[in-house]
Design a protein around this motif. Structure first.
Motif, short mmCIF file in Angstrom:
data_model
loop_
_atom_site.label_atom_id
_atom_site.label_comp_id
_atom_site.label_asym_id
_atom_site.label_seq_id
_atom_site.Cartn_x
_atom_site.Cartn_y
_atom_site.Cartn_z
N ASN A 229 -45.10 -24.40 -9.93
CA ASN A 229 -44.96 -22.94 -9.24
C ASN A 229 -45.37 -23.10 -7.87
O ASN A 229 -46.66 -23.26 -7.64
CB ASN A 229 -45.89 -21.97 -9.92
CG ASN A 229 -45.68 -20.43 -9.32
OD1 ASN A 229 -46.59 -20.24 -8.51
ND2 ASN A 229 -44.79 -19.75 -10.07
N ILE A 230 -44.59 -22.59 -6.79
CA ILE A 230 -45.02 -22.93 -5.55
C ILE A 230 -46.10 -21.85 -5.06
O ILE A 230 -46.79 -22.20 -4.21
CB ILE A 230 -43.65 -22.66 -4.80
CG1 ILE A 230 -44.07 -23.09 -3.20
CG2 ILE A 230 -42.98 -21.24 -4.78
CD1 ILE A 230 -44.35 -24.40 -2.93
N ALA A 231 -46.02 -20.63 -5.74
CA ALA A 231 -46.95 -19.64 -5.23
C ALA A 231 -48.55 -20.21 -5.49
O ALA A 231 -49.32 -20.19 -4.74
CB ALA A 231 -46.78 -18.42 -5.68
N ASN A 232 -48.67 -20.84 -6.98
CA ASN A 232 -49.80 -21.13 -7.27
C ASN A 232 -50.32 -22.34 -6.71
O ASN A 232 -51.40 -22.67 -6.32
CB ASN A 232 -49.79 -21.32 -8.92
CG ASN A 232 -51.12 -21.42 -9.55
OD1 ASN A 232 -52.04 -20.60 -9.39
ND2 ASN A 232 -51.48 -22.34 -10.39
N THR A 233 -49.23 -23.42 -6.41
CA THR A 233 -49.72 -24.61 -5.77
C THR A 233 -50.12 -24.37 -4.37
O THR A 233 -51.04 -24.91 -3.83
CB THR A 233 -48.49 -25.53 -5.89
OG1 THR A 233 -48.55 -25.70 -7.12
CG2 THR A 233 -48.81 -26.84 -5.17
N VAL A 248 -45.75 -16.61 3.60
CA VAL A 248 -44.77 -16.87 2.78
C VAL A 248 -43.74 -15.95 3.00
O VAL A 248 -43.85 -14.81 3.75
CB VAL A 248 -45.54 -16.59 1.37
CG1 VAL A 248 -46.62 -17.36 0.97
CG2 VAL A 248 -45.66 -15.18 1.22
N GLN A 249 -42.43 -16.08 2.39
CA GLN A 249 -41.46 -15.38 2.26
C GLN A 249 -41.55 -14.47 1.04
O GLN A 249 -42.03 -14.85 0.07
CB GLN A 249 -40.06 -15.72 2.16
CG GLN A 249 -39.82 -16.58 3.74
CD GLN A 249 -38.72 -17.38 3.61
OE1 GLN A 249 -38.18 -18.32 2.74
NE2 GLN A 249 -37.81 -17.42 4.61
N PRO A 250 -41.11 -13.01 0.76
CA PRO A 250 -41.28 -12.37 -0.38
C PRO A 250 -40.45 -13.10 -1.39
O PRO A 250 -39.29 -13.69 -1.13
CB PRO A 250 -40.95 -11.01 0.03
CG PRO A 250 -40.07 -11.29 1.19
CD PRO A 250 -40.67 -12.23 2.27
N GLY A 251 -40.75 -12.80 -2.47
CA GLY A 251 -39.97 -13.42 -3.71
C GLY A 251 -40.44 -14.76 -4.36
O GLY A 251 -41.89 -14.68 -4.71
N LYS A 252 -39.61 -15.74 -4.35
CA LYS A 252 -40.21 -16.91 -5.10
C LYS A 252 -41.59 -17.49 -4.57
O LYS A 252 -42.37 -17.80 -5.32
CB LYS A 252 -39.25 -18.07 -4.94
CG LYS A 252 -39.59 -19.42 -5.66
CD LYS A 252 -38.47 -20.37 -5.52
CE LYS A 252 -38.78 -21.81 -6.10
NZ LYS A 252 -37.74 -22.77 -5.87
N GLU A 253 -41.68 -17.48 -3.41
CA GLU A 253 -43.01 -18.08 -2.87
C GLU A 253 -44.20 -17.35 -3.07
O GLU A 253 -45.42 -17.66 -2.85
CB GLU A 253 -42.74 -18.07 -1.10
CG GLU A 253 -41.82 -19.24 -0.95
CD GLU A 253 -41.81 -19.37 0.62
OE1 GLU A 253 -40.57 -20.11 1.22
OE2 GLU A 253 -42.50 -18.73 1.33
N ALA A 254 -44.17 -15.95 -3.51
CA ALA A 254 -45.40 -15.06 -3.88
C ALA A 254 -45.35 -14.94 -5.40
O ALA A 254 -46.31 -14.21 -5.60
CB ALA A 254 -44.90 -13.81 -3.00
N GLU A 255 -44.54 -15.19 -6.11
CA GLU A 255 -44.41 -15.08 -7.77
C GLU A 255 -45.50 -15.87 -8.27
O GLU A 255 -45.10 -17.21 -8.46
CB GLU A 255 -43.09 -15.08 -7.96
CG GLU A 255 -42.25 -14.05 -7.53
CD GLU A 255 -40.60 -14.30 -7.94
OE1 GLU A 255 -40.27 -15.06 -8.59
OE2 GLU A 255 -39.94 -13.36 -7.34
N LEU A 256 -46.46 -15.53 -8.91
CA LEU A 256 -47.27 -16.49 -9.68
C LEU A 256 -46.81 -16.41 -11.10
O LEU A 256 -46.19 -15.92 -11.61
CB LEU A 256 -49.03 -15.47 -9.66
CG LEU A 256 -49.63 -15.55 -8.36
CD1 LEU A 256 -50.67 -14.36 -8.48
CD2 LEU A 256 -49.89 -16.59 -7.82
N PRO A 257 -47.08 -17.77 -11.65
CA PRO A 257 -46.74 -18.08 -13.02
C PRO A 257 -47.49 -16.99 -14.05
O PRO A 257 -48.64 -16.52 -13.91
CB PRO A 257 -47.15 -19.43 -13.26
CG PRO A 257 -48.43 -19.70 -12.33
CD PRO A 257 -48.12 -18.48 -11.19
N GLY A 258 -47.00 -17.06 -15.34
CA GLY A 258 -47.56 -16.49 -16.38
C GLY A 258 -46.94 -14.89 -16.60
O GLY A 258 -46.21 -14.38 -15.80
#
Length: 279
Positions: A229-233, A248-258
């Motif tokens: 996960n890119i946000a968590n990493t 970051v850019q909003p979206g994928k880069e800010a979305e945490l796993p779980g």
């Protein structure tokens, strides 16, 4: 370098944290030659239907009047800290947080909005009325979130995640801040799981690196890292290098796993103890 930041918005709530943010933002505003807008938002209150509507209007008017008085005092306190030719304005507005911030940034041509927000636990969504990931997509300027117990006096290390696009606007803002602070930029992308193949993320990682190398004299580091996960990493990497800012850019880069994070819309902005700028 083109001047990207001219008008800064700081959303305040009269807390000690708001003062800490102002103490750290004003030197940056002076250095970047920016004006500052202070905004306090009087939010709608859900009151029992039995209360007379005239009473509600009176209470709201009193809140606005008190907030206006406190904002003028806060403005007067910080005016002497602004360099000659720089201005600090105070505003009080009524409405929902996200809608008010969106309207204000467009009306006043804000170049960077600064918030103080942290939601450490997923369920605490119900205690907050703002979703930075959603808000960033609706306004035309970046949002800088400064969590509690954090300042942004000195920026020495900036971390930029890179996914499957060339993040030109994000690189532009990060390099702009890095130039003024003589900061190092860390580019981070997930490694491909399949050995012997170059991932698309890595391809854009090296393109971003080359773009910065060709157009700036900044110190740049390029890091393909393990993770799913890119946000968590990104957050883990930023903490490991004691980063001062994540962009970051909003979206994928800010979305945490779980599952809980997904259900309760908890993003990198609320999980990070490091300031995060969404571009």
């Amino acid at each position: 370098m083109e001047k990207l930041l001219k008008q800064l918005l700081v959303v305040v709530d009269f807390s000690d944290k708001s003062r800490q943010v102002l103490d750290s933002i004003i030197p940056m505003a002076n250095e970047l030659k920016c004006d500052i807008h202070l905004l306090y938002i009087v939010q709608p209150t859900v009151l029992p239907f039995t209360i007379n509507s005239h009473q509600i209007i009176a209470v709201k008017s009193d809140q606005i009047a008190l907030a206006t008085s406190r904002m003028m005092a806060l403005q007067g306190e910080y005016i002497p800290l602004m360099e000659k030719g720089r201005f600090i304005y105070s505003h009080v507005a009524e409405g929902g947080m996200e809608r008010t911030i969106r309207t204000f940034t467009m009306k006043h041509e804000i170049d960077l909005a600064i918030l103080t927000y942290r939601r450490r636990f997923a369920w605490s969504k119900w205690l907050n009325r703002i979703n930075i990931n959603r808000l960033t997509k609706k306004i035309q300027c970046p949002i800088l979130n400064i969590p509690e117990s954090t300042s942004i006096h000195h920026i020495r290390n900036i971390v930029l995640p890179v996914t499957n696009v060339l993040p030109l606007r994000k690189i532009m803002f990060a390099s702009y801040l890095a130039q003024y602070h003589d900061a190092r930029i860390h580019l981070v992308a997930l490694k491909d799981n399949q050995e012997g193949e170059e991932s698309k993320d890595n391809s854009y990682l090296y393109k971003s690196y080359q773009l910065l190398r060709d157009n700036t004299d900044l110190a740049i580091e390029c890091h393909p890292v393990n993770g799913e996960n890119i946000a968590n990493t990104t957050l883990q990497y930023a903490e490991s290098v004691n980063a001062d800012l994540i962009v970051v850019q909003p979206g994928k880069e800010a979305e945490l796993p779980g599952v809980l994070n997904a259900i309760f819309s908890r993003f990198l902005f609320s999980a990070s103890r490091i300031p995060v700028m969404a571009v």
